[in-house]
Design a protein around this motif. Sequence first.
Motif, PDB file in Angstrom:
ATOM      1  N   SER A 131     -68.709 -20.355 -36.440  1.00  0.00           N
ATOM      2  CA  SER A 131     -69.229 -21.342 -35.187  1.00  0.00           C
ATOM      3  C   SER A 131     -69.880 -22.441 -35.837  1.00  0.00           C
ATOM      4  CB  SER A 131     -70.133 -20.316 -34.578  1.00  0.00           C
ATOM      5  OG  SER A 131     -71.462 -20.300 -35.339  1.00  0.00           O
ATOM      6  N   LEU A 132     -70.304 -22.481 -37.131  1.00  0.00           N
ATOM      7  CA  LEU A 132     -70.922 -23.493 -37.733  1.00  0.00           C
ATOM      8  C   LEU A 132     -70.025 -24.629 -38.179  1.00  0.00           C
ATOM      9  CD1 LEU A 132     -73.690 -21.767 -40.049  1.00  0.00           C
ATOM     10  CD2 LEU A 132     -74.026 -22.819 -37.745  1.00  0.00           C
ATOM     11  N   LEU A 133     -68.472 -24.371 -38.087  1.00  0.00           N
ATOM     12  CA  LEU A 133     -67.859 -25.338 -38.509  1.00  0.00           C
ATOM     13  C   LEU A 133     -67.145 -26.135 -37.828  1.00  0.00           C
ATOM     14  CD1 LEU A 133     -66.103 -23.192 -41.555  1.00  0.00           C
ATOM     15  CD2 LEU A 133     -67.489 -25.067 -41.794  1.00  0.00           C
ATOM     16  N   ARG A 134     -66.482 -27.219 -37.944  1.00  0.00           N
ATOM     17  CA  ARG A 134     -65.920 -28.045 -36.845  1.00  0.00           C
ATOM     18  C   ARG A 134     -64.578 -27.530 -36.938  1.00  0.00           C
ATOM     19  NH1 ARG A 134     -62.100 -30.500 -39.484  1.00  0.00           N
ATOM     20  NH2 ARG A 134     -62.471 -31.407 -41.530  1.00  0.00           N
ATOM     21  N   PRO A 135     -63.540 -27.692 -35.999  1.00  0.00           N
ATOM     22  CA  PRO A 135     -62.243 -27.282 -35.875  1.00  0.00           C
ATOM     23  C   PRO A 135     -61.562 -27.866 -37.040  1.00  0.00           C
ATOM     24  CG  PRO A 135     -62.799 -28.316 -33.742  1.00  0.00           C
ATOM     25  CD  PRO A 135     -63.984 -28.496 -34.722  1.00  0.00           C
ATOM     26  N   GLU A 136     -60.769 -26.975 -37.829  1.00  0.00           N
ATOM     27  CA  GLU A 136     -60.241 -27.181 -38.984  1.00  0.00           C
ATOM     28  C   GLU A 136     -61.208 -27.106 -40.258  1.00  0.00           C
ATOM     29  OE1 GLU A 136     -56.832 -27.374 -39.345  1.00  0.00           O
ATOM     30  OE2 GLU A 136     -56.961 -26.691 -37.159  1.00  0.00           O
ATOM     31  N   GLY A 137     -62.477 -26.735 -39.816  1.00  0.00           N
ATOM     32  CA  GLY A 137     -63.423 -26.923 -41.005  1.00  0.00           C
ATOM     33  C   GLY A 137     -63.307 -25.796 -42.127  1.00  0.00           C
ATOM     34  N   MET A 138     -63.630 -26.036 -43.279  1.00  0.00           N
ATOM     35  CA  MET A 138     -63.314 -25.096 -44.570  1.00  0.00           C
ATOM     36  C   MET A 138     -64.189 -24.124 -44.876  1.00  0.00           C
ATOM     37  SD  MET A 138     -61.230 -28.083 -46.551  1.00  0.00           S
ATOM     38  CE  MET A 138     -62.594 -29.304 -46.033  1.00  0.00           C
ATOM     39  N   LEU A 139     -63.869 -23.062 -45.328  1.00  0.00           N
ATOM     40  CA  LEU A 139     -64.788 -22.228 -45.872  1.00  0.00           C
ATOM     41  C   LEU A 139     -64.420 -21.941 -47.513  1.00  0.00           C
ATOM     42  CD1 LEU A 139     -67.015 -19.622 -45.847  1.00  0.00           C
ATOM     43  CD2 LEU A 139     -65.226 -18.310 -45.587  1.00  0.00           C
ATOM     44  N   PHE A 140     -65.322 -22.046 -48.208  1.00  0.00           N
ATOM     45  CA  PHE A 140     -65.035 -21.740 -49.800  1.00  0.00           C
ATOM     46  C   PHE A 140     -66.342 -20.785 -50.044  1.00  0.00           C
ATOM     47  CE2 PHE A 140     -62.859 -25.627 -49.460  1.00  0.00           C
ATOM     48  CZ  PHE A 140     -61.706 -25.543 -50.481  1.00  0.00           C
ATOM     49  N   ALA A 141     -65.950 -19.386 -50.612  1.00  0.00           N
ATOM     50  CA  ALA A 141     -66.981 -18.457 -50.781  1.00  0.00           C
ATOM     51  C   ALA A 141     -66.451 -17.918 -51.965  1.00  0.00           C
ATOM     52  CB  ALA A 141     -67.088 -17.763 -49.545  1.00  0.00           C
ATOM     53  N   SER A 142     -67.670 -17.043 -52.537  1.00  0.00           N
ATOM     54  CA  SER A 142     -67.146 -16.094 -53.636  1.00  0.00           C
ATOM     55  C   SER A 142     -68.160 -14.967 -53.409  1.00  0.00           C
ATOM     56  CB  SER A 142     -67.559 -16.877 -54.986  1.00  0.00           C
ATOM     57  OG  SER A 142     -68.604 -17.098 -55.170  1.00  0.00           O
ATOM     58  N   SER A 143     -67.771 -13.716 -53.813  1.00  0.00           N
ATOM     59  CA  SER A 143     -68.686 -12.389 -53.738  1.00  0.00           C
ATOM     60  C   SER A 143     -68.172 -11.503 -54.808  1.00  0.00           C
ATOM     61  CB  SER A 143     -68.251 -11.961 -52.305  1.00  0.00           C
ATOM     62  OG  SER A 143     -69.298 -10.722 -52.219  1.00  0.00           O
ATOM     63  N   LEU A 144     -69.007 -10.594 -55.110  1.00  0.00           N
ATOM     64  CA  LEU A 144     -68.626  -9.417 -55.974  1.00  0.00           C
ATOM     65  C   LEU A 144     -67.832  -8.467 -55.493  1.00  0.00           C
ATOM     66  CD1 LEU A 144     -72.048  -9.555 -57.757  1.00  0.00           C
ATOM     67  CD2 LEU A 144     -70.062 -10.473 -58.468  1.00  0.00           C
ATOM     68  N   GLY A 145     -66.725  -8.056 -56.122  1.00  0.00           N
ATOM     69  CA  GLY A 145     -65.805  -6.986 -55.672  1.00  0.00           C
ATOM     70  C   GLY A 145     -66.214  -5.723 -56.194  1.00  0.00           C
ATOM     71  N   SER A 146     -65.006  -4.966 -55.678  1.00  0.00           N
ATOM     72  CA  SER A 146     -65.167  -3.593 -55.981  1.00  0.00           C
ATOM     73  C   SER A 146     -65.368  -2.818 -57.242  1.00  0.00           C
ATOM     74  CB  SER A 146     -63.960  -2.837 -55.289  1.00  0.00           C
ATOM     75  OG  SER A 146     -62.756  -3.207 -56.021  1.00  0.00           O
ATOM     76  N   GLU A 147     -64.795  -3.259 -58.142  1.00  0.00           N
ATOM     77  CA  GLU A 147     -64.908  -3.129 -59.537  1.00  0.00           C
ATOM     78  C   GLU A 147     -66.435  -3.387 -60.293  1.00  0.00           C
ATOM     79  OE1 GLU A 147     -61.701  -2.546 -62.279  1.00  0.00           O
ATOM     80  OE2 GLU A 147     -60.250  -2.792 -60.544  1.00  0.00           O
ATOM     81  N   PRO A 167     -70.094   0.380 -52.928  1.00  0.00           N
ATOM     82  CA  PRO A 167     -70.990  -0.680 -52.779  1.00  0.00           C
ATOM     83  C   PRO A 167     -70.764  -2.178 -52.584  1.00  0.00           C
ATOM     84  CG  PRO A 167     -71.139  -0.095 -55.257  1.00  0.00           C
ATOM     85  CD  PRO A 167     -70.172   1.022 -54.576  1.00  0.00           C
ATOM     86  N   PHE A 168     -69.383  -2.280 -53.270  1.00  0.00           N
ATOM     87  CA  PHE A 168     -68.993  -3.504 -53.270  1.00  0.00           C
ATOM     88  C   PHE A 168     -67.565  -3.821 -52.490  1.00  0.00           C
ATOM     89  CE2 PHE A 168     -71.370  -3.106 -57.361  1.00  0.00           C
ATOM     90  CZ  PHE A 168     -72.455  -4.200 -56.889  1.00  0.00           C
ATOM     91  N   ILE A 169     -67.342  -4.990 -51.843  1.00  0.00           N
ATOM     92  CA  ILE A 169     -66.398  -5.176 -50.980  1.00  0.00           C
ATOM     93  C   ILE A 169     -64.806  -5.250 -51.648  1.00  0.00           C
ATOM     94  CG2 ILE A 169     -66.375  -7.698 -50.829  1.00  0.00           C
ATOM     95  CD1 ILE A 169     -65.724  -7.402 -47.777  1.00  0.00           C
ATOM     96  N   ASP A 170     -64.056  -4.750 -50.915  1.00  0.00           N
ATOM     97  CA  ASP A 170     -62.433  -4.761 -51.342  1.00  0.00           C
ATOM     98  C   ASP A 170     -61.916  -6.229 -51.355  1.00  0.00           C
ATOM     99  OD1 ASP A 170     -60.144  -3.196 -52.809  1.00  0.00           O
ATOM    100  OD2 ASP A 170     -59.484  -4.297 -51.072  1.00  0.00           O
ATOM    101  N   MET A 171     -61.282  -6.849 -52.207  1.00  0.00           N
ATOM    102  CA  MET A 171     -60.805  -7.998 -52.132  1.00  0.00           C
ATOM    103  C   MET A 171     -59.832  -8.066 -50.792  1.00  0.00           C
ATOM    104  SD  MET A 171     -57.932 -10.099 -54.646  1.00  0.00           S
ATOM    105  CE  MET A 171     -56.426  -9.082 -54.125  1.00  0.00           C
ATOM    106  N   HIS A 172     -59.093  -7.059 -50.578  1.00  0.00           N
ATOM    107  CA  HIS A 172     -58.094  -7.056 -49.151  1.00  0.00           C
ATOM    108  C   HIS A 172     -58.905  -6.924 -48.065  1.00  0.00           C
ATOM    109  CE1 HIS A 172     -55.551  -5.503 -52.783  1.00  0.00           C
ATOM    110  NE2 HIS A 172     -54.824  -6.226 -52.088  1.00  0.00           N
ATOM    111  N   ASP A 173     -60.081  -6.238 -48.056  1.00  0.00           N
ATOM    112  CA  ASP A 173     -60.826  -6.113 -46.876  1.00  0.00           C
ATOM    113  C   ASP A 173     -61.556  -7.492 -46.539  1.00  0.00           C
ATOM    114  OD1 ASP A 173     -60.507  -3.349 -46.682  1.00  0.00           O
ATOM    115  OD2 ASP A 173     -62.170  -2.937 -47.671  1.00  0.00           O
ATOM    116  N   MET A 174     -61.754  -8.367 -47.612  1.00  0.00           N
ATOM    117  CA  MET A 174     -62.461  -9.745 -47.455  1.00  0.00           C
ATOM    118  C   MET A 174     -61.395 -10.622 -46.816  1.00  0.00           C
ATOM    119  SD  MET A 174     -64.959 -11.825 -48.291  1.00  0.00           S
ATOM    120  CE  MET A 174     -65.718 -11.608 -49.836  1.00  0.00           C
TER     121      MET A 174
END
Length: 271
Positions: A131-147, A167-174
């Motif tokens: 909701s904070l992005l304009r139409p076609e706005g881009m997200l770039f994010a990193s997080s710590l994964g399952s291993e 405790p950490f998200i799986d890549m596919h779930d992301m």
Amino acid sequence: MTTSDFYSIHDWFIFREIADRMDDRLRLLKTPPKTIIIMGTDGAQSVQKLVARYPKTKILEIDPEQSRLDASKTIAKTQQSFWQKLRQPYPQQRQQTFLQEVPEKPFDMLWSNLSLQKTKDLPSLFSHWASLLRPEGMLFASSLGSETLIQIRTLLSAHNIILTPEPFIDMHDMGDLLAQHGFSDPIVDMDKISLSYEQNKTFWQDMHLLGIWHLLGIQIEDQPLAKKVINDAIEQHTLSTITLEVIYAHAVKNNAQDGVSIVHFHPKKHH
């Protein structure tokens, strides 16, 4: 120990490494963003990369902790030559949660380096960020994964210390969550960083800055034993490496809910 203790750029080297890898992905963009919102400060690592790449872009940096915002600004002051060369002041900062409204919206890009693991409700977070992005706005994010911290978790389990199962998200779930909550065609890939520690103090500093120790779900009564087990292993050099699995996600704000696809990349195994 408070985050305000970490005013040295060297304390944030993990964030710097990830910011470098995220910055490499920006080379694919043909049109520079006019506005960027950074969700989660990282010792000025992301700000420096983004300001260098997009010197004319207006940037807003948000974090729930004022001490982390202060640390980033203090670190930036130690790099006066960089800022003087660009003739740029440090970007605007604001202390607020990642789920609060931002009056300056919409933005062209939302950037988040290793902040996602701080939020339990990722569906709400992704919907809000879209909701904070304009139409076609881009997200770039990193997080710590399952291993992430797999060696630590194995060691503690061997001492009958009960942990949170995942405790950490799986890549596919992301990728699935992004596609279901406001983003189209997410591209998700992962890499692994191996860390080694000579001193347990450095390990606990990293846990503090990453904000992930509590995610292991260790009960209060087990905390002293858990910390002793880890300290002993580091001091005795029986814990040779500690893994961080890093998930990188790139997606575009979704204007239509159909036709969404997800692309996953799996790195080659390194021996």
